[in-house]
Structures are given as C-alpha cells and as structure tokens.
Design a protein around this motif. Sequence first.
Motif, PDB file in Angstrom:
ATOM      1  N   TRP A 176       0.819  -1.222   0.000  1.00 52.83           N
ATOM      2  CA  TRP A 176       0.000   0.000   0.000  1.00 52.83           C
ATOM      3  C   TRP A 176       0.842   1.257   0.000  1.00 52.83           C
ATOM      4  O   TRP A 176       0.496   2.242  -0.645  1.00 52.83           O
ATOM      5  CB  TRP A 176      -1.060  -0.015   1.091  1.00 52.83           C
ATOM      6  CG  TRP A 176      -0.682   0.257   2.528  1.00 52.83           C
ATOM      7  CD1 TRP A 176      -0.591  -0.666   3.526  1.00 52.83           C
ATOM      8  CD2 TRP A 176      -0.405   1.518   3.155  1.00 52.83           C
ATOM      9  NE1 TRP A 176      -0.258  -0.061   4.714  1.00 52.83           N
ATOM     10  CE2 TRP A 176      -0.134   1.281   4.514  1.00 52.83           C
ATOM     11  CE3 TRP A 176      -0.344   2.830   2.683  1.00 52.83           C
ATOM     12  CZ2 TRP A 176       0.188   2.293   5.420  1.00 52.83           C
ATOM     13  CZ3 TRP A 176      -0.024   3.851   3.590  1.00 52.83           C
ATOM     14  CH2 TRP A 176       0.235   3.576   4.935  1.00 52.83           C
ATOM     15  N   ASN A 180      -0.224   3.060  -3.366  1.00 56.49           N
ATOM     16  CA  ASN A 180      -1.099   4.211  -3.128  1.00 56.49           C
ATOM     17  C   ASN A 180      -0.400   5.510  -3.500  1.00 56.49           C
ATOM     18  O   ASN A 180      -1.007   6.409  -4.090  1.00 56.49           O
ATOM     19  CB  ASN A 180      -1.517   4.272  -1.660  1.00 56.49           C
ATOM     20  CG  ASN A 180      -2.349   3.077  -1.232  1.00 56.49           C
ATOM     21  OD1 ASN A 180      -2.644   2.197  -2.039  1.00 56.49           O
ATOM     22  ND2 ASN A 180      -2.732   3.037   0.023  1.00 56.49           N
ATOM     23  N   GLU A 452     -11.182  -8.170   3.700  1.00 56.72           N
ATOM     24  CA  GLU A 452     -11.391  -6.732   3.882  1.00 56.72           C
ATOM     25  C   GLU A 452     -10.278  -6.080   4.714  1.00 56.72           C
ATOM     26  O   GLU A 452      -9.841  -4.970   4.413  1.00 56.72           O
ATOM     27  CB  GLU A 452     -12.760  -6.487   4.537  1.00 56.72           C
ATOM     28  CG  GLU A 452     -13.026  -5.007   4.754  1.00 56.72           C
ATOM     29  CD  GLU A 452     -14.479  -4.694   5.082  1.00 56.72           C
ATOM     30  OE1 GLU A 452     -15.275  -5.635   5.230  1.00 56.72           O
ATOM     31  OE2 GLU A 452     -14.805  -3.505   5.170  1.00 56.72           O
ATOM     32  N   VAL A 454      -7.263  -6.485   4.730  1.00 57.33           N
ATOM     33  CA  VAL A 454      -6.111  -6.125   3.906  1.00 57.33           C
ATOM     34  C   VAL A 454      -6.483  -5.089   2.849  1.00 57.33           C
ATOM     35  O   VAL A 454      -5.816  -4.070   2.703  1.00 57.33           O
ATOM     36  CB  VAL A 454      -5.498  -7.388   3.262  1.00 57.33           C
ATOM     37  CG1 VAL A 454      -4.514  -7.015   2.167  1.00 57.33           C
ATOM     38  CG2 VAL A 454      -4.808  -8.224   4.331  1.00 57.33           C
ATOM     39  N   ARG A 456      -8.609  -2.792   2.587  1.00 54.35           N
ATOM     40  CA  ARG A 456      -8.884  -1.410   3.010  1.00 54.35           C
ATOM     41  C   ARG A 456      -7.618  -0.572   3.086  1.00 54.35           C
ATOM     42  O   ARG A 456      -7.687   0.645   3.161  1.00 54.35           O
ATOM     43  CB  ARG A 456      -9.596  -1.382   4.363  1.00 54.35           C
ATOM     44  CG  ARG A 456     -11.012  -1.926   4.336  1.00 54.35           C
ATOM     45  CD  ARG A 456     -12.016  -0.952   3.752  1.00 54.35           C
ATOM     46  NE  ARG A 456     -13.286  -1.616   3.520  1.00 54.35           N
ATOM     47  CZ  ARG A 456     -13.895  -1.711   2.331  1.00 54.35           C
ATOM     48  NH1 ARG A 456     -13.370  -1.138   1.273  1.00 54.35           N
ATOM     49  NH2 ARG A 456     -15.038  -2.342   2.216  1.00 54.35           N
ATOM     50  N   TYR A 457      -6.453  -1.237   3.116  1.00 58.19           N
ATOM     51  CA  TYR A 457      -5.188  -0.498   3.058  1.00 58.19           C
ATOM     52  C   TYR A 457      -4.869  -0.051   1.634  1.00 58.19           C
ATOM     53  O   TYR A 457      -4.032   0.812   1.435  1.00 58.19           O
ATOM     54  CB  TYR A 457      -4.025  -1.370   3.547  1.00 58.19           C
ATOM     55  CG  TYR A 457      -3.942  -1.528   5.043  1.00 58.19           C
ATOM     56  CD1 TYR A 457      -3.559  -0.459   5.848  1.00 58.19           C
ATOM     57  CD2 TYR A 457      -4.238  -2.736   5.647  1.00 58.19           C
ATOM     58  CE1 TYR A 457      -3.471  -0.602   7.225  1.00 58.19           C
ATOM     59  CE2 TYR A 457      -4.146  -2.883   7.023  1.00 58.19           C
ATOM     60  CZ  TYR A 457      -3.772  -1.819   7.814  1.00 58.19           C
ATOM     61  OH  TYR A 457      -3.684  -1.950   9.168  1.00 58.19           O
ATOM     62  N   TYR A 458      -5.461  -0.697   0.658  1.00 56.34           N
ATOM     63  CA  TYR A 458      -5.107  -0.419  -0.736  1.00 56.34           C
ATOM     64  C   TYR A 458      -6.021   0.657  -1.298  1.00 56.34           C
ATOM     65  O   TYR A 458      -7.240   0.617  -1.100  1.00 56.34           O
ATOM     66  CB  TYR A 458      -5.271  -1.675  -1.601  1.00 56.34           C
ATOM     67  CG  TYR A 458      -4.425  -2.874  -1.203  1.00 56.34           C
ATOM     68  CD1 TYR A 458      -3.276  -2.735  -0.440  1.00 56.34           C
ATOM     69  CD2 TYR A 458      -4.788  -4.143  -1.630  1.00 56.34           C
ATOM     70  CE1 TYR A 458      -2.508  -3.844  -0.096  1.00 56.34           C
ATOM     71  CE2 TYR A 458      -4.020  -5.262  -1.289  1.00 56.34           C
ATOM     72  CZ  TYR A 458      -2.891  -5.102  -0.518  1.00 56.34           C
ATOM     73  OH  TYR A 458      -2.141  -6.203  -0.189  1.00 56.34           O
ATOM     74  N   ASP A 459      -5.436   1.599  -2.014  1.00 57.86           N
ATOM     75  CA  ASP A 459      -6.268   2.574  -2.715  1.00 57.86           C
ATOM     76  C   ASP A 459      -6.839   1.884  -3.950  1.00 57.86           C
ATOM     77  O   ASP A 459      -6.145   1.664  -4.932  1.00 57.86           O
ATOM     78  CB  ASP A 459      -5.446   3.796  -3.107  1.00 57.86           C
ATOM     79  CG  ASP A 459      -6.330   4.948  -3.566  1.00 57.86           C
ATOM     80  OD1 ASP A 459      -7.513   4.686  -3.909  1.00 57.86           O
ATOM     81  OD2 ASP A 459      -5.871   6.100  -3.581  1.00 57.86           O
ATOM     82  N   THR A 460      -8.113   1.526  -3.852  1.00 58.71           N
ATOM     83  CA  THR A 460      -8.759   0.814  -4.960  1.00 58.71           C
ATOM     84  C   THR A 460      -9.457   1.787  -5.905  1.00 58.71           C
ATOM     85  O   THR A 460     -10.015   1.377  -6.916  1.00 58.71           O
ATOM     86  CB  THR A 460      -9.813  -0.177  -4.420  1.00 58.71           C
ATOM     87  OG1 THR A 460     -10.759   0.559  -3.629  1.00 58.71           O
ATOM     88  CG2 THR A 460      -9.173  -1.224  -3.528  1.00 58.71           C
ATOM     89  N   GLU A 461      -9.441   3.089  -5.560  1.00 59.10           N
ATOM     90  CA  GLU A 461     -10.275   4.054  -6.269  1.00 59.10           C
ATOM     91  C   GLU A 461      -9.501   5.062  -7.107  1.00 59.10           C
ATOM     92  O   GLU A 461     -10.080   5.725  -7.970  1.00 59.10           O
ATOM     93  CB  GLU A 461     -11.118   4.834  -5.247  1.00 59.10           C
ATOM     94  CG  GLU A 461     -11.889   3.970  -4.270  1.00 59.10           C
ATOM     95  CD  GLU A 461     -12.939   3.110  -4.935  1.00 59.10           C
ATOM     96  OE1 GLU A 461     -13.622   3.603  -5.848  1.00 59.10           O
ATOM     97  OE2 GLU A 461     -13.050   1.933  -4.552  1.00 59.10           O
ATOM     98  N   VAL A 462      -8.196   5.235  -6.817  1.00 63.07           N
ATOM     99  CA  VAL A 462      -7.440   6.276  -7.507  1.00 63.07           C
ATOM    100  C   VAL A 462      -7.507   6.059  -9.022  1.00 63.07           C
ATOM    101  O   VAL A 462      -7.612   4.934  -9.479  1.00 63.07           O
ATOM    102  CB  VAL A 462      -5.974   6.305  -6.988  1.00 63.07           C
ATOM    103  CG1 VAL A 462      -5.232   5.015  -7.297  1.00 63.07           C
ATOM    104  CG2 VAL A 462      -5.216   7.513  -7.501  1.00 63.07           C
TER     105      VAL A 462
END
Lengths: 787, 264
Positions: A176, A180, A452, A454, A456-462
């Motif tokens: 992340w 991220n 979840e 894990v 939630r640490y990842y920017d899945t939206e950028v």
Amino acid sequence: MLFELIGILQRCTQLNIIGLADSDVESNLRGAGIGMSVQEARSIAEVLGRDPTITELFCYDAMWSEHCSYKSSRATLKEFMPTDGPNVVMGPVEDSGIVAIDDKWCVVISHESHNHPSQILPNEGAATGIGGIVRDVNCMGATVVATADPLRFGDPYGPKASKVRWVAEGVVDGIWQYGNALGVPNIGGDIVFNESFDDNCLVNVVSLGIVRRDQIIRSRAPPAAGEGGYDVILIGKPTDASGLGGVTFASEALREEDEETNRGAVQIPDPFLKNVLFKANDDLFRLVREESVEIGFKDLGGGGFTCAASEMGAAGGFGMEINLDDMHKAGDFPPEVLSIAETQERFLIISPVHLREKILKIYNEDWDLPNVYEGARASVVGKINSGNRFVVRHKGEIVCDVPIQHLTGGIRYQREERPRTFNLVEPETQEAADYNAVLLKILKSPNIASREHVYRYYDTEVMGNTVIRPGEADAGLIAPVRGEKFGVAMSVDSNPFYGRISPYWGGATAVAEAMRNVAAIGATPSTITDCLNYGNPEKPEAFWEFREGVKGLSDSCKQIWLKGYENQPVPIVSGNVSFYNESPQGSVDPSPVIACVGIIKDIGKAITQELKAAGDRLYLIGPRFDELGGSEYYRTIFNTTGANVPIVRFDLERRMIYAVIDAIDEGLLASAHDISNGGLACTAMEMALVRPAKFGLDLELDNAADAGMRTDKLLFSESSGFVLEARPGREGRLVDLLRSYDLEPMEIGKVSRKRRIVMKRAGVTVADLDLDEARLAWTSGLVEAMR
Amino acid sequence: MKIAVVQFPGTNCEYETLVAVKAVGMDGEIFRWNRSAGELSSFDGYFIPGGFSYQDRVRAGAIASKEPVMQALTEEAAKGKPIIGICNGFQILVEAGLLPGTGKVEMALAQNVMVSNGKIVRRGYYCDWINLRHEAPPRRCSGSFLMERGSLFKIPIAHGEGNLVTSTPKLIEMLNDEEQVVFRYCDKNGRVINEFPVNVNGSTESIAGICNPEGNVLGMMPHPERAFFAWQLPAFDPRKQRPDEPGPGRSVFESVKRYIEVNA
C-alpha cells in the motif's frame, strides 16, 4: 587498434581462469563474489579468447542467472505453452505481453515475483515488486491502470507464527505504501496461508496497462539506431550499490545464516520519484509521436544497467559503447557495481541524436528531476553502433568488451525430472453432527475469511476508473478509457494445497478458476499470465513439479478455448519463472500463480456477487464430485490433505464459462459467484455475507447432484461450478440457455428476507445460522490471523 | 471560466480531477508546480488534488505549502476566487494557513485512529466508500454552493492522515458557530456517530471538510472526482445500475461553476 585494446585490458582487473585447475577457478570466482559455475566461466573465457575482467564476469553472472536467462525453464515453456492467438499483439518477448481489446485499444500485462526480498525485508521487497512491474508495463508506452498482488504466507498459527505475521504485515504495508503513493489502484489479489511458506513467502504482483495499438513502444534499439549512432540515455535515480546481485540472490535457496548478506541484495524503491518519472515519460511518448520517430525504451530491473542496455542492443541486432563516467551516480562505485546494481526507478532510452536536447529538457527541466530527487536526472551514457560488441569504459579503461549476442543469449540447461513420490490417502471421516459449528469454523479460517482487513489499506479508487473493487465479486473491473464502454477485468488464482497433491492439476485448476472468476462478472477471458513459483530446479523432483504445472496450466489454456474461436487457446502472453523457493526446511508447495484478464464490451452489464433481492431463485451449475483432496473442509475440520484433488473437466468447464458469460450479457443474472475454496457452502454463504449483507439464504440441496453424496461432501467439495441468482422473471430463459450449453441447471433454493442461512436436505434442516453471527466469524478470521 | 488543477511532485489525482472539471463545462488545465506562479492569476478557480506531494515529507502537505504557487494562491484566495483542496490538497491548505483561514497553522490532519467502543481497532491508511452530510447552508461555501443543508452523499475516502485535530481552544466551537464545518461523516441515514466505522478516521466531531470564514476556500478529505459517475459507485448502491446518471460527487464541481458565475 588490437594492441591498444589488449594494452588497456591488461590494465584493468582480470580474473585468472585459463590454464588453472577447476578448484582454483572456483576459489577465484567465489573470492570475487561471483556465483557462476566453473564450466560457465570457462565457456566465457573461451569465447573471449582471454581471461575475462571482473566486470565482464559480473555482467555474465547477472545475464546468465536463472532470473534473466530462464536457463532451466525455457525449453519446457516452449514445449507446452500456447503464446499466440488472434488477439495477441505481442507475446512473451519483451517486458510485458499485449492483447487487443478492440481495433484501437490494447491491454498490456506483466506478472512477476518478488519472493526472496520480501522474506528478508518484507516492506521494501513487496514495494519493489510493484515498482518493478509497473515499469515493465509503462515502458511499452502504456498508461499503468491497475495492479494486483497474489500473496502466499506461512501458517499464522504454526511454529513460526510471529515471523510469518511479521512478514505478512510488512508485505501488505509495502504494497500500500508504494502503490497508493504511485497512484495506481489495486483491484485484486489473493492471500493463502500454508506452512510450506513459513520460510519462503511468495509475493507475486501483476500489473495492467492500456495503450493504443498504434502507440506501442518497443524495448529494442530501432532499425535506424546502428547507422544513426543513436544515443543511449539513462534516466531516473542516480545509480548506487543497492540491489547488487539481486538476480543471483533470486536464483538461490534462502538460508537463514545469509540473511545479513542478502539484505544488501534488496532494492530500495521510491514511489514518489516514480510518480514524477511516469508523467515525464508521458511527455516523452508525446514527443516521439509528434516527431514521428521510433525509439527504444526499457525499464531497468533485474540485472540492472547491463541487462537493459545489452538486451535492447541485441534485440535490434546492434552493438553499443557505454561510458560509465557519464552515468549519474550516487558515489564513486566500481564498474561492476555500476553495471549490474539494481537501483530502482530508472529507465533507458535509445533515441536519435537530433532528439537529445528535447529529451534531456523533459526530464531535467520540465519535470525538474534534479530538484525532485537528489542526483536524479537524464544522462547520455553511450552510443549504438553497427557492430556486435557490448563495450563499457570506466575512467579511461575498457572494463567490458564482449560479443553482445553471447552475453544476452544466455545458456540452456536440460534439467533432470523425477516424479515426487509420496503417500496420499483419503481420510475415513465421520459426518459432522453440528453443521452450524463446522460452517462457522470454516468461515473463520484464515484462507476463507473476508479479505477486507487487507484491501482497506489499498487505494482501490485512484484514477477514478474502478467499476468493481476487491470484495465485491470474483474479479476486479476497471473502465480505463473515458468515453469507451469496455471494461478490463482481472483475477488471480493458485491453490498450493492442490499443487501439493498433484502439480499438474494444481496448474490446470488455477487457470480454470481464474477464468471462472472473470466470467462470473460477465467478462470474457482474453489472456493468461503465469508466475511459476517452484523449488530448486537442479533437484529432479522440483523440476518435475515445474514441468507438470506448466503442462497442466497449458492444457487448460488449450482446451478452454478463446470464446468465439473454436480450438484456439487462451494465449499466455507474459509470465515469470521463480525457482529456488526453498529453505533447508523444504520447498514451497508448487505454486503456478495465474492471472486472467477478461474483457467486457459494456461495463453496464457487469454483475457482482452479493444477493440482490429476497425471493430470487438460486441455481447451481457444475455437479459435485467426491474430490475433497486439498479442500478447506479436510484441512480445517480433519487436519488432513486427502488424495482426491479436484480436476478440470475441460469440456464441462468451457461450457460453464461460456454459458455464464452469455447469461450475464443477456441480463438474466442478478448475481454470480464461482465455486472454489470451501465448496458450494462457502460460495453461497459469501453471496449473503458481502456488503450490504441484507438477505439470508434458504437452500434446498435435494436437486444438487451428485444426489447420492453424503451431505458434507456435497457442501464442501471444491469441484468447479457456479452459484447463480436469476433475475426475477428470467428463470425460464436462464434454464433454456444453460441447457443449450448441455448443462443441467440445479435449482437450490431462494434468497430469503430472514437474516438466516438455512440449508435443508430431504426435508431435514442441516444448518440454520444467524447471518450476523456468520458475518462476525467471516470478517474476523483474517484480522486475527494477521494481528 | 478557467480552472487550474495544481500539480506538485507526488500528486496523483490531477487527471481525474481535470476530467470532472471539464465534464461540468469548465475549461481547465494542469498547472505544474515549477511554472511561473504569476500565471495563476489568469485562472478563475483552483483545485488542489490528492496524492502524496513531496512524499508527505515532514508532514503531509508541509513542503508543498511552502512553494511559490501556494503564495500565489493565497493572493488569489484573498480576491475571493474558489480554491478546493481534496485529500492531500486539504492537508496543503491547512499547512499553508488558508484553512481554517486565520493565516496561521491552527489544526492538523493527523494519522487516522479508528476507535470503537473505547478501543483502538485500527490505525492509518483506509480506503472505502463512506457517507457525508452537508452541514453548511446553501451558498455558504464555493464547493457546496448548490447543496442543501443536511443533504447526503456517498463518496470514497483514501487516506492515512485525515483525523482533524487542534489544540487551539474554542477553534471547533468557532467553526461550528461560523458555519465553517461543511461536511461530516455520517451513516447512510445521516446520523453522525462519533465512532468507527461511521467516523472513519477519528476526526474531531466527525468533521470531513471545512471552509474559510469567507467560504471561497474548501478543504475536504473525501474524493468527489472518484464519485463523479454513477458507475463508480459500490456494487450495493442501487444507482450503480443506472450508469448514465451523475454520481454524488458531481455537485462539488457544479457548485464551483455556479459560484464563479454568481461572483463574476
């Protein structure tokens, strides 16, 4: 000229080989820190006609490492793997493979491992994994649009639990922190815990890019480079000694006593500099288009400068002359260090001389690299020529002068294979008396529980492209081009427990499941990549496992055809082989990690896995078989592996995948989820447990085949299949469509308004679980395993 | 009407922010940090997008806030032009003293601390879709000019430091009194619950966005540019099935446009 050259060579350090006994050559090599075999060193001296210099030996050692040369694996890959197909734009020849989406757009994909570094320094190791893979995709001229991380860690409750958890946490942090900051969404991945990874974690990483077909940039010196004396321009971070010998380190087994030394082989990544470099690279690509010239562009990864430079020259059929004094660097390092250190965040350009000032301006002024990162910049470090030598100068001396094709050609080994023999037995088991307890225990298992904690640490939206994100379905989906309706889906898979029982079926099932994942959202499998993680290939059993895995995954690709093209395989356009995943305690379970890319024409048609409405009917496709070997049920409830591993029934598999894709395209399905770990029971429960977790399940198992099976085997067999939620009113059409594919739709119950998971067979209630209690077990399992 | 999307080394949301700016009918371009800061005066409004400017060295936003472009933006802010800082952009505006708008650094966006039932359950980076309630009256703030008080938005967050804290006495009280609290985290029904997961990062009084006293400068942690189209919504949101509809974040960009029109 010749005398002059010999004179210069004599002045720089050579390593004595010619005329010495094997034992003396061996000690000379080891004394200099070079890992190659005596035979390899002799063959180099023979080709050069003299003793090689230290720098030359280091360059050969890197280039002929397993990591760079695929010396043990290449013959097997060539023998089995289908790499071509009607949608292939570029197969596995350069840093990434490329497949067409339509006439205009292409997906670029690359897949790598960063296993050993992540075991030693988890944070830096995992971060560098992302850093390297995104460069591989970017250097094809592509915009990097997604990453995914398949991870394998040891047993979090085993004897090495604290080390395992330290590695797992560090790896997730590294992913992340790098991804991220770089600004690329993480849209998938998976995690499996298994004791064979106690001393050797697997950190694989997949990256996707998007490029227009007419704007692909090649990683080779362009045809006019020799006559035109093209520049060799190095850009990015100043070269230092980090990652020295990284490829060699990746090509040996891990020993605990070497841990200190190995730390030096781990590279240090920098997402901040990479973020700026990518934007500057976009300007480079724009310049190249405006000027209508062809350049060569390649990232510096394994093998460092020597690997990138010599491979680009050799691929164009040219020689080159490099001056290390012109390289920007972080200190006064010896020539062999500058040649092969794996300093991160660097690229190499081969470009016509008339573009030189414009290119330097992009990096050194417009994007101001020297002020963004100390010592970073673009420097002209050499020239291409029409010759065939790779010549490197340093402080007035020629430190390397070798035939470029010989350096990059590598060597081949035909390794010996021998089947691993072991005793596998199916357990004699008692059917559980209390299914509620069994279900809760399995839902909480670290290999089944929600991911979840894990993701939630990842920017899945950028980037704003994400349509389906981790946790919502079997595959992630992005819409990478604004104004276009198509979407690109990705899923990863590999089950080490199956691989342990049968390396062949481990490979075959990984491909089939990755394809099912993509199909479950409505996308059509378009290409496969593989990262083949095995033990030491010099051991015949490990090499046998590797060959079996390659056969298995290739058979799935060949027999589950590219949809719309009968008898054409789903092509494998990129991949990586990672051997030596072992410690003195043993080898990792055979782990051919597969990524599948799928294309959907209209993202508006894609579906996810959560139940949509009370009353909707649920259908099972794919009969259950008594093949619980390697299953979650055997492992978690009986602490055993078993023998009957799930196999791929290729014809059935193909028909199921095609039928699901067509059903979603026709709008017949409200949700879909493929059956894998935990079998029918876990698949159906997960549909109820993912957010918003609004509905329960009323399952009637009487229609589920094989009807003669014991209830526990019916529920937990991991035979391939799907659970489908029909859209109300479309059940009849769905049944017709499935039958047209010669599939038997098995109606297994309904979505329920009550917040309970109820399973019945022959009128008897088998399980009746509170949804919130089940959700608590499912959402806490991974948190507890990683805490 | 021309918008500058300000780019620092390490910024990573400038492209999708520019897409959103243009999609509501404004002109816009990306303004690189090393361009002549004086050129900024020719723009009508500004977005400082998210990312990790200068690698979050020292503190998130600290280095970027000292750049010449930020001095120029301080002058443009004084003219009443809208400036919207999103995520790292919010952090930069705080470090530059533009928010809460006293010219001093009076608050910080500290590391996320997720508290539930009196226990810390998690820390640091978190990415998810959350719910926001608009707290200010309409026309109070440039970036929420068109929003009704109490209106709700589903929108994603992705940050490690969004936990608004201050040691200045009565600052929060003043922000509340002056209607400078623009957004708060809430549940799907609009209730503010000062506990994780509803208060997703531990922020004081669940504050997610504030404006300066004049209302032209807005800082917010959530990302409206990532909720610009309905197809970007999470799977369980029914609007996802109507992909051609606008997403909830679009109103931030529409608001800025309207604010500029009204103040022209």
